[in-house]
Scaffold this motif. Structure first.
Motif, PDB file in Angstrom:
ATOM      1  N   ASN A  78       0.463  -0.664  -0.081  1.00  0.00           N
ATOM      2  CA  ASN A  78      -0.254   0.102  -0.056  1.00  0.00           C
ATOM      3  C   ASN A  78       0.941   1.453   0.351  1.00  0.00           C
ATOM      4  O   ASN A  78       1.504   1.154   0.985  1.00  0.00           O
ATOM      5  CB  ASN A  78      -1.196   0.365   1.342  1.00  0.00           C
TER       6      ASN A  78
ATOM      7  N   SER B 184       0.813   6.150  -0.651  1.00  0.00           N
ATOM      8  CA  SER B 184       0.068   7.161  -1.391  1.00  0.00           C
ATOM      9  C   SER B 184       0.843   8.273  -1.708  1.00  0.00           C
ATOM     10  O   SER B 184       1.679   8.399  -1.335  1.00  0.00           O
ATOM     11  CB  SER B 184      -0.617   7.480  -0.309  1.00  0.00           C
TER      12      SER B 184
ATOM     13  N   GLU C  69      -3.409   3.179  -0.571  1.00  0.00           N
ATOM     14  CA  GLU C  69      -4.290   2.731  -1.719  1.00  0.00           C
ATOM     15  C   GLU C  69      -3.430   0.933  -2.255  1.00  0.00           C
ATOM     16  O   GLU C  69      -1.713   1.141  -2.215  1.00  0.00           O
ATOM     17  CB  GLU C  69      -4.390   3.176  -2.596  1.00  0.00           C
TER      18      GLU C  69
ATOM     19  N   THR D 275      -1.091  -1.637  -3.916  1.00  0.00           N
ATOM     20  CA  THR D 275      -0.693  -2.008  -5.748  1.00  0.00           C
ATOM     21  C   THR D 275      -0.707  -3.193  -5.580  1.00  0.00           C
ATOM     22  O   THR D 275       0.170  -4.089  -5.113  1.00  0.00           O
ATOM     23  CB  THR D 275       0.381  -0.859  -5.718  1.00  0.00           C
ATOM     24  N   SER D 276      -0.457  -3.591  -7.208  1.00  0.00           N
ATOM     25  CA  SER D 276       0.020  -4.477  -7.286  1.00  0.00           C
ATOM     26  C   SER D 276       1.019  -4.290  -8.032  1.00  0.00           C
ATOM     27  O   SER D 276       1.776  -5.515  -8.111  1.00  0.00           O
ATOM     28  CB  SER D 276      -1.130  -5.014  -8.821  1.00  0.00           C
ATOM     29  N   GLU D 277       1.248  -3.860  -7.915  1.00  0.00           N
ATOM     30  CA  GLU D 277       2.904  -3.184  -8.678  1.00  0.00           C
ATOM     31  C   GLU D 277       4.511  -3.492  -7.935  1.00  0.00           C
ATOM     32  O   GLU D 277       3.990  -3.626  -6.328  1.00  0.00           O
ATOM     33  CB  GLU D 277       3.349  -2.111  -9.515  1.00  0.00           C
TER      34      GLU D 277
ATOM     35  N   VAL E 118       6.953  -2.966  -5.818  1.00  0.00           N
ATOM     36  CA  VAL E 118       7.671  -1.290  -4.661  1.00  0.00           C
ATOM     37  C   VAL E 118       8.849  -1.508  -4.607  1.00  0.00           C
ATOM     38  O   VAL E 118       9.377  -2.454  -4.563  1.00  0.00           O
ATOM     39  CB  VAL E 118       6.640  -1.058  -4.391  1.00  0.00           C
TER      40      VAL E 118
ATOM     41  N   ASP F  44       5.581   6.622  -2.759  1.00  0.00           N
ATOM     42  CA  ASP F  44       5.012   6.348  -1.248  1.00  0.00           C
ATOM     43  C   ASP F  44       5.426   7.728  -0.797  1.00  0.00           C
ATOM     44  O   ASP F  44       6.457   7.564  -0.449  1.00  0.00           O
ATOM     45  CB  ASP F  44       4.637   5.625  -0.345  1.00  0.00           C
TER      46      ASP F  44
ATOM     47  N   LYS G 280       6.494  -6.845  -3.171  1.00  0.00           N
ATOM     48  CA  LYS G 280       5.158  -6.723  -4.146  1.00  0.00           C
ATOM     49  C   LYS G 280       4.330  -7.671  -3.052  1.00  0.00           C
ATOM     50  O   LYS G 280       4.395  -8.641  -2.320  1.00  0.00           O
ATOM     51  CB  LYS G 280       5.244  -7.528  -5.606  1.00  0.00           C
TER      52      LYS G 280
END
Length: 213
Positions: free
Chosen positions: A7, A9, A28, A30-32, A34, A44, A155
């Motif tokens: 997550n 933002s 929020e 994310t499927s990406e 990070v 973020d 991820k």
């Protein structure tokens, strides 16, 4: 353990009690994949850099099993992942069993437990509940902050493995409860022992010094 949700933002500006508030608490999923850097997760953002982000609060994680408890307490059927402001929602992440200084491999990054999370008024905004700060604090399971020892990527679905376990017995929950529960037995002993830990974040060392004084 594994990552149930990742997550992030951007900072948002909202109106609260007639005042403009800038906050990054509205995470929020994310499927990406990070990128976990030394001071935060890429993409973020934190609005208040004094109290959020930085070396000792680079990553914040929260246990996925806590969601069922809070859904019942708050009377909300579906709390979305990241609602508590966490970067990673992780299965079986126990504040009672994670000690200050424990090192966890999250994705390819190596993170170290640095301190408990102390909730601020922005959590009340995110959950639209003025009583949540008191309830959250009294539950003593408020999530875990990490510093980054080795940058990497992660991820949703990645495994989370404890690579180094501290043996001093000062868990995130023990330290938090000793500080906030007036009925906690032998809190001074816990504070003194915690102060000797080089891995404990400076912010908490100052808290403990003041309390002991």
């Amino acid at each position: 353990m594994k990552i149930i949700s990742t997550n992030i933002s951007k900072v948002k500006t909202i109106i609260h009690n007639g005042k403009e508030i800038r906050t990054g608490i509205f995470k929020e999923p994310t499927s990406e994949e990070v990128v976990i850097g030394q001071l935060n997760i890429k993409g973020d953002e934190q609005a208040d850099l004094i109290h959020h982000g930085g070396e000792h609060k680079a990553v914040y994680a929260f246990c996925s099993s806590h969601y069922a408890y809070w859904q019942k307490v708050l009377g909300i059927d579906n709390l979305s992942s990241g609602i508590f402001g966490e970067n990673f929602t992780i299965s079986n992440l126990s504040e009672a069993h994670l000690n200050i200084g424990d090192q966890l491999r999250i994705g390819t990054a190596l993170l170290e437990v640095s301190q408990p999370r102390v909730p601020c008024f922005k959590l009340a905004i995110a959950l639209d509940n003025k009583n949540i700060l008191k309830l959250f604090t009294q539950n003593y399971c408020t999530g875990v902050y990490f510093r980054v020892l080795e940058a990497g990527v992660a991820k949703t679905g990645d495994s989370v493995v404890i690579e180094k376990k501290s043996t001093h017995g000062i868990s995130i929950k023990t330290l938090f409860q000793a500080y906030f529960d007036s009925k906690f037995v032998d809190s001074k002993h816990i504070f003194t022992k915690a102060l000797a830990l080089k891995e404990l974040a400076p912010e908490w060392k100052e808290k403990l010094k003041k309390r002991l004084a």
